[in-house]
Design a protein around this motif. Sequence first.
Motif, PDB file in Angstrom:
ATOM      1  N   ASN B  86       0.861  -1.177   0.000  1.00 14.95           N
ATOM      2  CA  ASN B  86       0.000   0.000   0.000  1.00 14.95           C
ATOM      3  C   ASN B  86       0.900   1.231   0.000  1.00 14.95           C
ATOM      4  O   ASN B  86       1.635   1.476   0.955  1.00 14.95           O
ATOM      5  CB  ASN B  86      -0.894  -0.024   1.240  1.00 14.95           C
ATOM      6  N   SER B  87       0.851   1.994  -1.085  1.00 15.06           N
ATOM      7  CA  SER B  87       1.766   3.125  -1.228  1.00 15.06           C
ATOM      8  C   SER B  87       1.133   4.449  -0.809  1.00 15.06           C
ATOM      9  O   SER B  87       1.716   5.518  -1.036  1.00 15.06           O
ATOM     10  CB  SER B  87       2.231   3.219  -2.687  1.00 15.06           C
ATOM     11  N   LEU B  88      -0.033   4.372  -0.182  1.00 12.37           N
ATOM     12  CA  LEU B  88      -0.779   5.609   0.104  1.00 12.37           C
ATOM     13  C   LEU B  88       0.019   6.602   0.936  1.00 12.37           C
ATOM     14  O   LEU B  88       0.136   7.784   0.566  1.00 12.37           O
ATOM     15  CB  LEU B  88      -2.099   5.261   0.805  1.00 12.37           C
ATOM     16  N   LEU B  89       0.612   6.146   2.047  1.00 14.22           N
ATOM     17  CA  LEU B  89       1.321   7.096   2.907  1.00 14.22           C
ATOM     18  C   LEU B  89       2.572   7.626   2.202  1.00 14.22           C
ATOM     19  O   LEU B  89       2.899   8.815   2.295  1.00 14.22           O
ATOM     20  CB  LEU B  89       1.673   6.438   4.247  1.00 14.22           C
ATOM     21  N   ALA B  90       3.264   6.766   1.482  1.00 15.77           N
ATOM     22  CA  ALA B  90       4.454   7.226   0.747  1.00 15.77           C
ATOM     23  C   ALA B  90       4.080   8.297  -0.274  1.00 15.77           C
ATOM     24  O   ALA B  90       4.749   9.338  -0.381  1.00 15.77           O
ATOM     25  CB  ALA B  90       5.121   6.042   0.044  1.00 15.77           C
ATOM     26  N   GLN B  91       2.991   8.068  -1.001  1.00 18.10           N
ATOM     27  CA  GLN B  91       2.574   9.052  -2.010  1.00 18.10           C
ATOM     28  C   GLN B  91       2.101  10.351  -1.347  1.00 18.10           C
ATOM     29  O   GLN B  91       2.326  11.441  -1.876  1.00 18.10           O
ATOM     30  CB  GLN B  91       1.475   8.462  -2.895  1.00 18.10           C
ATOM     31  N   ARG B  92       1.487  10.215  -0.184  1.00 22.25           N
ATOM     32  CA  ARG B  92       1.098  11.426   0.555  1.00 22.25           C
ATOM     33  C   ARG B  92       2.336  12.197   1.021  1.00 22.25           C
ATOM     34  O   ARG B  92       2.353  13.426   0.992  1.00 22.25           O
ATOM     35  CB  ARG B  92       0.225  11.063   1.762  1.00 22.25           C
ATOM     36  N   THR B  95       3.626  14.056  -1.899  1.00 17.04           N
ATOM     37  CA  THR B  95       2.744  15.194  -2.175  1.00 17.04           C
ATOM     38  C   THR B  95       3.070  16.356  -1.243  1.00 17.04           C
ATOM     39  O   THR B  95       3.055  17.521  -1.660  1.00 17.04           O
ATOM     40  CB  THR B  95       1.271  14.766  -1.993  1.00 17.04           C
ATOM     41  N   ALA B  96       3.384  16.031  -0.011  1.00 17.64           N
ATOM     42  CA  ALA B  96       3.654  17.058   0.997  1.00 17.64           C
ATOM     43  C   ALA B  96       5.066  17.626   0.906  1.00 17.64           C
ATOM     44  O   ALA B  96       5.432  18.502   1.683  1.00 17.64           O
ATOM     45  CB  ALA B  96       3.434  16.468   2.395  1.00 17.64           C
ATOM     46  N   THR B  97       5.843  17.149  -0.026  1.00 21.43           N
ATOM     47  CA  THR B  97       7.238  17.579  -0.167  1.00 21.43           C
ATOM     48  C   THR B  97       7.329  18.793  -1.089  1.00 21.43           C
ATOM     49  O   THR B  97       6.664  18.816  -2.129  1.00 21.43           O
ATOM     50  CB  THR B  97       8.073  16.415  -0.750  1.00 21.43           C
ATOM     51  N   PRO B  98       8.113  19.806  -0.713  1.00 21.43           N
ATOM     52  CA  PRO B  98       8.266  20.974  -1.597  1.00 21.43           C
ATOM     53  C   PRO B  98       8.776  20.564  -2.985  1.00 21.43           C
ATOM     54  O   PRO B  98       9.589  19.643  -3.101  1.00 21.43           O
ATOM     55  CB  PRO B  98       9.302  21.836  -0.868  1.00 21.43           C
ATOM     56  N   ASP B  99       8.301  21.267  -4.004  1.00 19.02           N
ATOM     57  CA  ASP B  99       8.646  20.937  -5.388  1.00 19.02           C
ATOM     58  C   ASP B  99      10.141  20.697  -5.583  1.00 19.02           C
ATOM     59  O   ASP B  99      10.540  19.744  -6.265  1.00 19.02           O
ATOM     60  CB  ASP B  99       8.221  22.075  -6.334  1.00 19.02           C
ATOM     61  N   ALA B 100      10.947  21.561  -5.003  1.00 15.34           N
ATOM     62  CA  ALA B 100      12.386  21.498  -5.278  1.00 15.34           C
ATOM     63  C   ALA B 100      13.023  20.236  -4.700  1.00 15.34           C
ATOM     64  O   ALA B 100      14.044  19.774  -5.195  1.00 15.34           O
ATOM     65  CB  ALA B 100      13.087  22.734  -4.712  1.00 15.34           C
ATOM     66  N   GLU B 101      12.401  19.690  -3.655  1.00 20.87           N
ATOM     67  CA  GLU B 101      12.959  18.485  -3.027  1.00 20.87           C
ATOM     68  C   GLU B 101      12.334  17.193  -3.539  1.00 20.87           C
ATOM     69  O   GLU B 101      12.802  16.098  -3.233  1.00 20.87           O
ATOM     70  CB  GLU B 101      12.734  18.533  -1.503  1.00 20.87           C
ATOM     71  N   ARG B 102      11.250  17.321  -4.301  1.00 18.26           N
ATOM     72  CA  ARG B 102      10.459  16.138  -4.642  1.00 18.26           C
ATOM     73  C   ARG B 102      11.201  15.126  -5.519  1.00 18.26           C
ATOM     74  O   ARG B 102      11.145  13.913  -5.247  1.00 18.26           O
ATOM     75  CB  ARG B 102       9.126  16.542  -5.270  1.00 18.26           C
ATOM     76  N   PRO B 141      -5.688  16.979   6.190  1.00 16.63           N
ATOM     77  CA  PRO B 141      -6.769  16.847   5.206  1.00 16.63           C
ATOM     78  C   PRO B 141      -6.432  17.535   3.880  1.00 16.63           C
ATOM     79  O   PRO B 141      -6.756  17.026   2.806  1.00 16.63           O
ATOM     80  CB  PRO B 141      -7.958  17.547   5.887  1.00 16.63           C
ATOM     81  N   GLU B 142      -5.753  18.688   3.943  1.00 15.33           N
ATOM     82  CA  GLU B 142      -5.424  19.420   2.720  1.00 15.33           C
ATOM     83  C   GLU B 142      -4.483  18.590   1.844  1.00 15.33           C
ATOM     84  O   GLU B 142      -4.619  18.543   0.620  1.00 15.33           O
ATOM     85  CB  GLU B 142      -4.727  20.754   3.053  1.00 15.33           C
ATOM     86  N   ASN B 143      -3.529  17.951   2.480  1.00 20.55           N
ATOM     87  CA  ASN B 143      -2.559  17.170   1.694  1.00 20.55           C
ATOM     88  C   ASN B 143      -3.204  15.914   1.106  1.00 20.55           C
ATOM     89  O   ASN B 143      -2.935  15.545  -0.039  1.00 20.55           O
ATOM     90  CB  ASN B 143      -1.350  16.793   2.569  1.00 20.55           C
TER      91      ASN B 143
END
Lengths: 191, 191
Positions: B86-92, B95-102, B141-143
């Motif tokens: 289940n990759s849900l938490l990893a993908q979250r 998502t929560a990572t700043p663009d430059a670090e993603r 919730p926003e993320n």
Amino acid sequence: MAALEFYYDVVSPYTYLAATRVEQIGAQAGLPVVWRPFLLGAVFKATGNAPPALVRARGAYMLRDLGRWSAKMDEPFRFPSAFPINSLLAQRCLTATPDAERPALSLALMRAYWADNQDLSDVDVLAALVGPDRIAAAQTPENKAALRLVTEEAVQRGAFGSPTFFVGGEMFFGNDRMDFVLDAAQRAAAT
Amino acid sequence: MAALEFYYDVVSPYTYLAATRVEQIGAQAGLPVVWRPFLLGAVFKATGNAPPALVRARGAYMLRDLGRWSAKMDEPFRFPSAFPINSLLAQRCLTATPDAERPALSLALMRAYWADNQDLSDVDVLAALVGPDRIAAAQTPENKAALRLVTEEAVQRGAFGSPTFFVGGEMFFGNDRMDFVLDAAQRAAAT
């Protein structure tokens, strides 16, 4: 002697694209190509696999992807009005064809379906392409059994779709793996 | 400005292979790469698509095929003990990572799973890789809504699997279509 085995069913568009260059891959490696018509529908049934276009988004994408491949390979391509079709009689005709004539006739059938919109499931269309004698030869019990045998053998060796290639024990699936097929064929020819 | 959009889920092995070179493709074409984590399980559910390895013969072949690709690309690869996860938490988290670090963090997670056998569905494993603050940020919730939105958007644009690339309106699926992606990116950069 090593060979490049090519399992194929005319009903598959990527198989048509692969068929147009499989002899070139064999020649480049110095391996003979063995054309083995099999029945894709029976392979799907035996393995539980399904045509990708059954998923609507995949089907839409496949049309774009096929357009890209045919442009890249400079092969004429026109998605046929009738798809999918029952390829049983066509595959039986190819099974009943002498080895030396099989590559050319296979390509002729695939071009008829995938470039000229001719419905290969129509016995009259097929007869015009292969001749009435070949239609008769296709329908003998021995020939029907021969197609079944090749199909079952492919499944036992691990095939689940078309086109499938074997170089020795190595299996490859798809028009998009022909670089790997060439590598393996060249290695096999060198040993 | 034109961009190369890369939709990805860490759970997919071909996505890992694609991720190791997507920046190189973008650089070669002169297009920025936009990394868009999405949830593959939700894409499957929305489209009716399914993981290829569900068909046993496909799964067996996929292992061979992945070995060939990782050898060709010279990327370390080891099929993980836990698959699929289940990759849900990893993908979250991504998502929560700043663009430059993603990009760097995405690659780190994929290498952890696809080369170092670390189970990304284990919150402790994940926290060690992304830090506890990122885990907390992932669960707002926003993320959560942001990941859902990107996933729904991908499906609306035609995606059915991972990795999926967009160059303008053109969609491409799969690690094995990155030559087409490069062509399209170069054309887009030239206009």
